[in-house]
Scaffold this active site. Structure first.
Site, PDB file in Angstrom:
ATOM      1  N   CYS A  44      20.570  56.710 -10.555  1.00  0.00           N
ATOM      2  CA  CYS A  44      20.074  57.779 -10.371  1.00  0.00           C
ATOM      3  C   CYS A  44      18.548  57.785  -9.713  1.00  0.00           C
ATOM      4  CB  CYS A  44      20.279  58.703 -11.478  1.00  0.00           C
ATOM      5  SG  CYS A  44      19.138  58.419 -13.054  1.00  0.00           S
ATOM      6  N   CYS A  84      23.238  62.738  -8.135  1.00  0.00           N
ATOM      7  CA  CYS A  84      21.640  62.679  -8.011  1.00  0.00           C
ATOM      8  C   CYS A  84      21.643  62.834  -6.323  1.00  0.00           C
ATOM      9  CB  CYS A  84      20.689  62.035  -8.666  1.00  0.00           C
ATOM     10  SG  CYS A  84      21.372  60.383  -8.655  1.00  0.00           S
ATOM     11  N   CYS A 100      24.341  53.970  -2.086  1.00  0.00           N
ATOM     12  CA  CYS A 100      23.884  52.795  -2.303  1.00  0.00           C
ATOM     13  C   CYS A 100      24.299  52.140  -1.151  1.00  0.00           C
ATOM     14  CB  CYS A 100      24.769  52.181  -3.600  1.00  0.00           C
ATOM     15  SG  CYS A 100      24.551  52.981  -5.191  1.00  0.00           S
TER      16      CYS A 100
END
Length: 137
Positions: free
Chosen positions: A11, A85, A89
């Site tokens: 997050c 959020c 990645c």
């Protein structure tokens, strides 16, 4: 999935949701899973309301420190879970990517964090069933 799967929770600040998720997974799966958490813009401290909410269920995360998300952390993980959020990645073949849509506990009191904590526990319990073999009795 290897014998000991690795999970990375991400997050933005690595101060609330991802810290609670990592703590739940460590608490519930023990040494059957390698657990990491990180954030794209880590905060200075773990959210005090998250610390208190977890303390209420007997899990102490007060010594945890927000960590920065690295490419290596993603590369070394089998499952990468973002926490609703908007974080992304780096994508590597063979990894499993999930996004758990969760309210942000930032700036909230412990009363608002408890339902987030409990929702994370349920998600983590489901994840454990998916990625780990049943413990031997």
């Amino acid at each position: 999935m290897p014998d000991k799967p690795s999970v990375l929770f991400v997050c933005v600040h690595n101060a609330g949701r991802s810290q609670m998720a990592a703590a739940w997974l460590t608490h519930l799966a023990g040494d059957r899973v390698e657990v990491r958490s990180a954030g794209s813009n880590p905060g200075e401290n773990v959210n005090p309301a998250a610390v208190e909410a977890m303390r209420e269920v007997g899990i102490d995360i007060s010594a945890e420190v927000p960590k920065v998300l690295t490419v290596d952390a993603v590369r070394e993980s089998d499952v990468c879970i973002t926490m609703g959020c908007g974080d992304t990645c780096p994508v590597f073949p063979g990894k499993r990517y999930l996004d758990w849509q969760l309210d942000d506990p930032a700036g909230q009191g412990v009363e608002a964090v408890r339902p987030i904590r409990d929702e994370i526990k349920g998600l983590v319990e489901g994840l454990i069933k998916e990625i780990t073999p049943e413990p031997q009795s």
